[in-house]
Structures are given as structure tokens and as C-alpha cells.
Write an enzyme that holds these catalytic residues in place. Structure first.
Site, PDB file in Angstrom:
ATOM      1  N   ASP A 100      18.689 -17.930  57.818  1.00  0.00           N
ATOM      2  CA  ASP A 100      20.054 -17.424  57.789  1.00  0.00           C
ATOM      3  C   ASP A 100      20.950 -18.481  58.430  1.00  0.00           C
ATOM      4  O   ASP A 100      20.633 -18.980  59.513  1.00  0.00           O
ATOM      5  CB  ASP A 100      20.120 -16.116  58.586  1.00  0.00           C
ATOM      6  CG  ASP A 100      21.022 -15.086  57.938  1.00  0.00           C
ATOM      7  OD1 ASP A 100      22.207 -15.398  57.749  1.00  0.00           O
ATOM      8  OD2 ASP A 100      20.543 -13.978  57.646  1.00  0.00           O
TER       9      ASP A 100
ATOM     10  N   ASP B 277      25.755 -16.871  55.837  1.00  0.00           N
ATOM     11  CA  ASP B 277      26.477 -15.728  56.404  1.00  0.00           C
ATOM     12  C   ASP B 277      27.989 -15.891  56.215  1.00  0.00           C
ATOM     13  O   ASP B 277      28.524 -16.992  56.376  1.00  0.00           O
ATOM     14  CB  ASP B 277      26.135 -15.698  57.901  1.00  0.00           C
ATOM     15  CG  ASP B 277      26.602 -14.450  58.616  1.00  0.00           C
ATOM     16  OD1 ASP B 277      26.052 -13.379  58.345  1.00  0.00           O
ATOM     17  OD2 ASP B 277      27.495 -14.567  59.474  1.00  0.00           O
TER      18      ASP B 277
ATOM     19  N   GLU C  16      26.995 -14.957  51.323  1.00  0.00           N
ATOM     20  CA  GLU C  16      27.459 -13.574  51.510  1.00  0.00           C
ATOM     21  C   GLU C  16      28.969 -13.543  51.255  1.00  0.00           C
ATOM     22  O   GLU C  16      29.758 -13.892  52.122  1.00  0.00           O
ATOM     23  CB  GLU C  16      27.150 -13.125  52.948  1.00  0.00           C
ATOM     24  CG  GLU C  16      27.524 -11.681  53.205  1.00  0.00           C
ATOM     25  CD  GLU C  16      27.609 -11.326  54.689  1.00  0.00           C
ATOM     26  OE1 GLU C  16      27.394 -10.160  55.029  1.00  0.00           O
ATOM     27  OE2 GLU C  16      27.906 -12.211  55.528  1.00  0.00           O
TER      28      GLU C  16
ATOM     29  N   HIS D 241      20.074  -5.856  55.701  1.00  0.00           N
ATOM     30  CA  HIS D 241      20.096  -5.392  57.097  1.00  0.00           C
ATOM     31  C   HIS D 241      21.444  -4.805  57.505  1.00  0.00           C
ATOM     32  O   HIS D 241      21.585  -4.310  58.610  1.00  0.00           O
ATOM     33  CB  HIS D 241      19.752  -6.571  58.008  1.00  0.00           C
ATOM     34  CG  HIS D 241      20.808  -7.635  57.938  1.00  0.00           C
ATOM     35  ND1 HIS D 241      21.023  -8.392  56.802  1.00  0.00           N
ATOM     36  CD2 HIS D 241      21.729  -8.036  58.831  1.00  0.00           C
ATOM     37  CE1 HIS D 241      22.034  -9.213  57.020  1.00  0.00           C
ATOM     38  NE2 HIS D 241      22.487  -9.022  58.240  1.00  0.00           N
ATOM     39  N   ASP D 242      22.454  -4.913  56.638  1.00  0.00           N
ATOM     40  CA  ASP D 242      23.770  -4.341  56.950  1.00  0.00           C
ATOM     41  C   ASP D 242      24.003  -3.013  56.233  1.00  0.00           C
ATOM     42  O   ASP D 242      25.101  -2.452  56.317  1.00  0.00           O
ATOM     43  CB  ASP D 242      24.887  -5.309  56.526  1.00  0.00           C
ATOM     44  CG  ASP D 242      24.885  -6.582  57.364  1.00  0.00           C
ATOM     45  OD1 ASP D 242      24.504  -6.510  58.546  1.00  0.00           O
ATOM     46  OD2 ASP D 242      25.261  -7.640  56.828  1.00  0.00           O
TER      47      ASP D 242
HETATM   48  C1  GLC Z   1      27.146 -10.864  58.332  1.00  0.00           C
HETATM   49  C2  GLC Z   1      25.799 -10.341  58.739  1.00  0.00           C
HETATM   50  C3  GLC Z   1      25.975  -9.227  59.716  1.00  0.00           C
HETATM   51  C4  GLC Z   1      26.717  -9.777  60.915  1.00  0.00           C
HETATM   52  C5  GLC Z   1      27.996 -10.498  60.514  1.00  0.00           C
HETATM   53  C6  GLC Z   1      28.530 -11.331  61.621  1.00  0.00           C
HETATM   54  O1  GLC Z   1      27.903  -9.896  57.688  1.00  0.00           O
HETATM   55  O2  GLC Z   1      25.075  -9.956  57.617  1.00  0.00           O
HETATM   56  O3  GLC Z   1      24.772  -8.666  60.110  1.00  0.00           O
HETATM   57  O4  GLC Z   1      27.023  -8.735  61.794  1.00  0.00           O
HETATM   58  O5  GLC Z   1      27.804 -11.367  59.439  1.00  0.00           O
HETATM   59  O6  GLC Z   1      27.749 -12.484  61.780  1.00  0.00           O
END
Ligand code: GLC
Ligand code: CA
Length: 607
Positions: free
Chosen positions: A103, A211, A268, A345-346
């Protein structure tokens, strides 16, 4: 629409399995998952038909946001292991013919990162400009105010934090312990590339999940966001901080380094609804990212002003179809690529969100959703536990104090501030939303074995005689029922079904991975059906899914189907059903999924 043939590559037809390190497998019995635990499960992962793993952050971190707050990119969070354990995981993953992605969290660091400590030490620190600082604003009566009205992404607070010692605000789009890096500073960018990317690529990592990939470039005048929620002190501002002016320059620069290693990327891409904004990130010609995650389909039913300001299942099936169609259509007539995922995971568990997690339906729902995913075009992602049909923890068996995620906690704080700490009705409404959508559900420790302690999370250590500790998050109340051990040798289990579906997908990649998608009966509130066909139009399949908890009348469509020239001698033939023994012309059972084949020319089709 002109046909643009998709160039075939390994990562397009790959199945990528996401691992959440804290909750996957605990090798030493301390109650926290670890890298050695991941390594010990590689054979299991490979046996599912997985081509690559993506592991959520394992870097050193104070864990305010479970490792998405990194204090050192080049070190591992000690409870997870060491750089040496990562080297071992990389080697063992490769030895099984799989690839490994890490990640890449570079929009922000932890406030405990040496760079930020330095930056905050004084206004004249050489690293001051590596983060984003602004002076206060003052109201007419002299109250100090943040530079604008942006709300951060967790809870309801400001995106700016006041730094008492240097008398300026710094920006944090996420938690206040996650200050945003200033990508306009070239030295900062170079340090990010060296420390967060090259360090790991040199150790043999094959790529990154990137991310918050569209937030690095901010509008430097920091305008106020439009007021979406007049009662709230701060406003959602993603439309201002996503896809900023220098975004594509930055990603292009990053990619020139990644390309030297042949690394793959999936970004993402949050809060980006417009296809015109999406394509520049993921068109092959643009050379920015290989893949992106679009969130329309997994965000159906979310609140308008805040993710959790909603009620369970607050969406219709046509809305879901439309969102899926958007990601499918992205690759039709373009050189872009797409992804398929319903969990990460979100997100909470897809069976609970999209199907029905009551005991009599949950297995059927899990199989139907597996079938849906296996039949959609794009690179396939699976999140740990999805393959056993994990569901959300219920309200009764998993009280609010078990929820540990920062976004859950700050949301409940926001409710208390807004409606009063003793407002039972509002607190309960908040809990209902979290039970349905909270990130906690996917972070509950993986259930490996229902007869071992804590669902077998630390099973190996337990067998070796270690007095294993309670996991960092309370185990799933149904770990004794929904776990790997009861399914692993059962071809009729959800796990058995996933394996079968992943094989099926690979056997028919021309239609299922690379094919064109046409939705049928968009308005049908209960049934979701679509056609997939090879780009040459010669191979076709019809997919039918019943999203209702009851039987649905169904008849095999004939030549009246739009876009489909089946011809009279090519009646759709039932190829698969999630209900063993069900006939192709019978009514659909609750949450049944079926695939029919209708190759136009079976001699030539590359179905
Ligand atoms: C992304 C991750 C999430 C995190 C956020 C801040 O959305 O997937 O889990 O809280 O970034 O890094
Ligand atoms: Ca451990």
C-alpha cells in the site's frame, strides 16, 4: 461505438487478494496479526486461484488510522515483524508464482514521521514547506478560525489543526495525526519517491495500491466548500481537494519511476464520479495508473452529507446496476482498464450490504455476489474473509464499544456533539448506521477455525503451546459458524464456490474478463441480468441474479433481447447456477445466480 481491442496482460486477468495485516493471521499468539502469519497462509491463498496479494500498510506507525498514518516508510511496525520478515514474504510469495503489492500512502504521513516533527519544529525549518501551513483567519469578534470551512474525512471536525508553538494551521484531509504532504515542494516529492517507493521496489515488491491517489494537488487558494449541511460547522470539500491542478503531472512523474521497475499500480480514486475525470488516470495512453478503483457501486446507500448519515440498505437495485455499469462501460470503446470489487478494508461486508445476512439467506447471497464478480470485466479483487461469506457482526452480539475504527469513533462523537450525549434515539440511529456500514466489520480478525480459540486467529501459536492473547479486536460472534476450516474441503461451501467461480472466470476470460457488458431490464427492482460478450461478438453469456429474498418468475429470454443476436438455434443454455440441481427454465430461487451460454458460433468463439 468503435471496438478498441484490450491488450491482454497478466494483471488484467489476475485475481488479487487483499490482506489486512492486523487481522489476517497471528503467528505468535500476541493477538495481533503479523507478516509471518501471512507467509504461513500463502498456500491457502494460492489454492483459491489468486495471482497476487495486496497487503494493507505494514510500515511503522502509531496506528491512529491502522497504519495509514506512517511514521517511517522504511521500517515495519514491530508487532508485524521486520524488514526481514517482509523480504521473506516477498520471496515466499514469488516462490508460489504470485506477485505482491504494498500500500502506498503518500498523500500524508503520521504526525510522528521525522519529516513532520522537523517541519513543525519551527517556521524556518528546511522541511516546513513539506507540509501545508496557513495562517489563521479571525472572525469580526476576534475568534481564531481555520483558513477555510473544509471538513476532514473522519467525523465532523475541521481539516485544519492549529499548531500552538508555531502559530499556524496545518492541513489534514484525514485525522489530525495525518498531516498532508505538500506535493508542490519538489524536495518533498523526491523524498517520497525514494523512501516510500524505490526502497520497496528495490526489495522486489511488484507494485502498489496507491492510497487516495487523487488528492495530492490542492487548489492553493483553498476556497470554502459549498454549504451542504447548514447545521454543521465544517463542510464536505472533496470536490475541491480531489483531482487538483497538478495531479496528472505528479502521477506522471511517479510513473516514470514505477515504470523502470515494471511495477503495477491500482489507484484509490475517491469522489470522482465523472468519466471525463477518471479516464486521464487510467487510459493506457496517458501512462499514469494501470488500474483504478471506482467507488460508485460500493457507496450505494451512503449518506449524502456524511457516509454514516443514512439508514441500512438505503438504495435500490437499479441504482446498484447503474453504478456497476459505469465501471463496466469505462473500458468500452476506450483504452482504459477497470477493476471489480465489492469489499475492502474501508467497507463492511458485501453480503450484509447488498444481499441478506439472515441465516437462511447468507450463503445464497454470498454465492450470488461471487458469481456477479466473477462475470464482470476488469481485474478482480477479493478481500480476506469474503471467500468464506463473512457477514457484519450483529448489533446484539457486537456492542458499540467493540468498534475501534477512528471513523466510527469520530462519527459517534459528532452525533453526541450535535444531538447531545444522552440522546438515545440519535445514538441508536448512529449505531444502526455503523452496524451496517462501519469499516470495523471487515477488520474483525479472520476466522480460520471455529473450534480453536478466538476463531483460530492464533491457531498455530496455540497448537505450539502458547497462551494466546485475545485478539486486538473482539472476534466475530459467528466465528464458530463462518470460518475457513468448515468450508475448505466442502465443494458446496461459499469457499468452494469462489474457487469454482475463479476457475470459470479464467476459462472464459474472453467474455468474462475482457468482454463487453450490456445490462438488461435496468428498471427491474429485484432481478439483475446482463449479457457479456467477447469483443469480437462471437461468444456470449447471459447472467441472471435474483436479489430478492423470494422466488422470482423467470423465463429464458429469446431473440427479443436487446443487442443480442442469438438466432433461433441458439437458445441460451444453462451453464451454472448457485443452486445445485435447479433447471434453466425454472423460477429463480431467492438470491439465485445463473449463467447461460449462447455462443453465436461455437466453432469460432473464444468464450
Ligand atoms: C484510504 C484508506 C483508508 C484510510 C485513508 C487515509 O482511504 O483506504 O483506510 O483511512 O485512505 O489514509
Ligand atoms: Ca502476532
Amino acid at each position: 461505438m468503435a471496438v478498441v481491442p484490450h491488450v491482454k496482460t497478466w494483471w488484467k486477468s489476475a485475481v488479487i487478494y487483499q490482506i489486512y495485516p492486523a487481522s489476517f493471521c497471528d503467528s505468535n499468539g500476541d493477538g495481533v496479526g503479523d507478516i509471518a502469519g501471512i507467509t504461513s497462509k500463502l498456500d491457502y491463498i494460492a489454492s483459491l486461484g489468486v495471482d497476487a496479494i495486496w497487503i494493507s500498510p505494514v510500515y511503522d506507525s502509531p496506528q491512529v488510522d491502522m497504519g495509514y498514518d506512517i511514521s517511517n516508510y522504511e521500517a515495519i511496525y514491530p508487532p508485524y515483524g521486520t524488514v526481514h520478515s517482509m523480504k521473506d514474504l516477498i520471496k515466499e510469495t514469488h516462490a508460489r508464482g504470485m506477485r505482491i503489492m504494498m500500500d502506498l500512502v503518500i498523500n500524508h504521513t503520521s504526525d510522528q514521521h521525522a519529516w513532520f516533527k522537523d517541519a513543525r519544529s519551527s517556521r524556518s525549518s528546511p522541511k516546513r514547506d513539506w507540509y501545508i501551513w496557513r495562517p489563521a483567519k479571525y472572525s469580526s469578534n476576534g475568534d481564531r478560525l481555520p483558513p477555510n470551512n473544509w471538513r476532514c474525512s473522519f467525523g465532523g471536525g475541521s481539516a485544519w489543526e492549529w499548531d500552538e508553538s508555531t502559530q499556524e494551521y496545518y492541513l489534514h484531509l484525514w485525522a489530525k495525526e495525518q498531516p498532508d504532504l505538500n506535493w508542490d515542494n519538489e524536495d518533498a516529492r523526491k523524498a517520497i519517491y525514494a523512501s516510500a517507493m524505490a526502497f520497496w521496489l528495490d526489495l522486489g515488491v511488484d507494485g502498489f495500491r496507491v492510497d487516495t491517489v487523487n488528492m495530492y494537488s490542492k487548489p492553493n487558494d483553498f476556497p470554502d466548500a459549498p454549504v451542504a449541511d447548514p447545521a454543521a460547522p465544517f463542510q464536505p470539500a472533496a470536490m475541491l481537494y480531489c483531482n487538483g491542478p497538478r495531479m496528472h503531472e505528479f502521477i506522471g512523474e511517479m510513473n516514470s519511476i514505477l515504470a523502470q521497475y515494471g511495477a503495477i499500480t491500482v489507484g484509490e480514486l475517491l469522489d470522482t464520479a465523472d468519466v471525463a475525470d477518471i479516464l486521464p488516470y487510467v487510459s493506457a495512453e496517458a501512462r499514469q495508473l494501470d488500474m483504478i478503483f471506482q467507488f460508485d457501486a460500493v457507496e450505494v446507500g451512503w449518506g449524502r452529507t456524511h457516509k454514516y448519515e443514512t439508514t441500512p440498505k438505503n438504495f435500490t437495485l437499479p441504482q446498484f446496476k447503474e453504478a456497476i455499469g459505469k465501471a463496466q462501460n469505462l473500458i468500452m470503446g476506450t483504452d482504459a482498464w477497470t477493476t471489480v470489487f465489492l469489499e475492502n478494508h474501508d467497507l463492511s461486508r458485501s453480503v450484509s450490504r447488498l444481499a441478506d445476512d439472515r441465516p437462511e439467506f447468507r450463503e445464497a447471497g454470498a454465492k450470488m455476489l461471487a458469481l456477479l464478480q466473477a462475470c464482470l470485466s476488469g481485474t478482480q479483487y477479493i478481500y480476506q474473509g469474503q471467500e468464506i461469506g463473512a457477514i457484519n457482526a450483529s448489533k446484539e452480539a457486537y456492542p458499540l464499544e467493540n468498534y475501534l475504527d477512528i471513523s466510527s469513533r469520530l462519527f459517534m462523537e459528532m452525533i453526541k456533539e450535535r444531538y447531545g450525549a444522552s440522546n438515545k434515539k440519535e445514538l441508536d440511529r448512529g449505531f444502526n448506521a455503523l452496524q451496517h456500514l462501519a469499516r470495523d466489520h471487515s477488520r474483525i480478525p479472520m476466522a480460520w477455525n471455529g473450534t480453536a480459540k478466538y476463531g483460530g486467529f492464533s491457531e498455530e501459536a496455540e497448537q505450539a503451546g502458547v497462551d494466546v492473547k485475545q485478539p486486538w479486536m473482539k472476534p466475530h460472534p459467528l466465528a464458530h459458524e463462518i470460518n475457513v476450516a468448515t468450508q475448505i474441503n466442502d465443494a458446496n461451501s461459499v469457499l468452494g464456490w469462489w474457487r469454482k467461480m475463479l476457475q470459470f472466470r479464467k476459462q472464459h476470460e474472453g467474455v468474462l474478463v475482457y468482454g463487453d457488458y450490456y445490462c438488461l431490464g435496468m428498471d427491474d427492482p429485484d432481478t439483475y441480468s446482463f449479457i457479456k460478450q467477447t469483443q469480437d461478438g462471437k461468444g456470449k453469456m447471459l447472467v441472471v441474479l435474483n436479489f430478492a429474498p423470494k422466488e422470482k418468475p423467470w423465463s429464458v429470454p429469446g431473440s427479443e433481447m436487446p443487442m443480442v443476436d442469438v438466432g433461433s438455434s441458439h437458445t441460451p443454455k444453462l451453464t451454472l447456477t448457485t443452486y445445485e440441481g435447479r433447471g434453466g427454465s425454472e423460477n429463480l430461487a431467492p438470491f439465485e445466480g445463473r449463467v447461460y451460454t449462447m455462443a453465436v458460433d461455437s466453432r469460432q468463439s473464444n468464450l
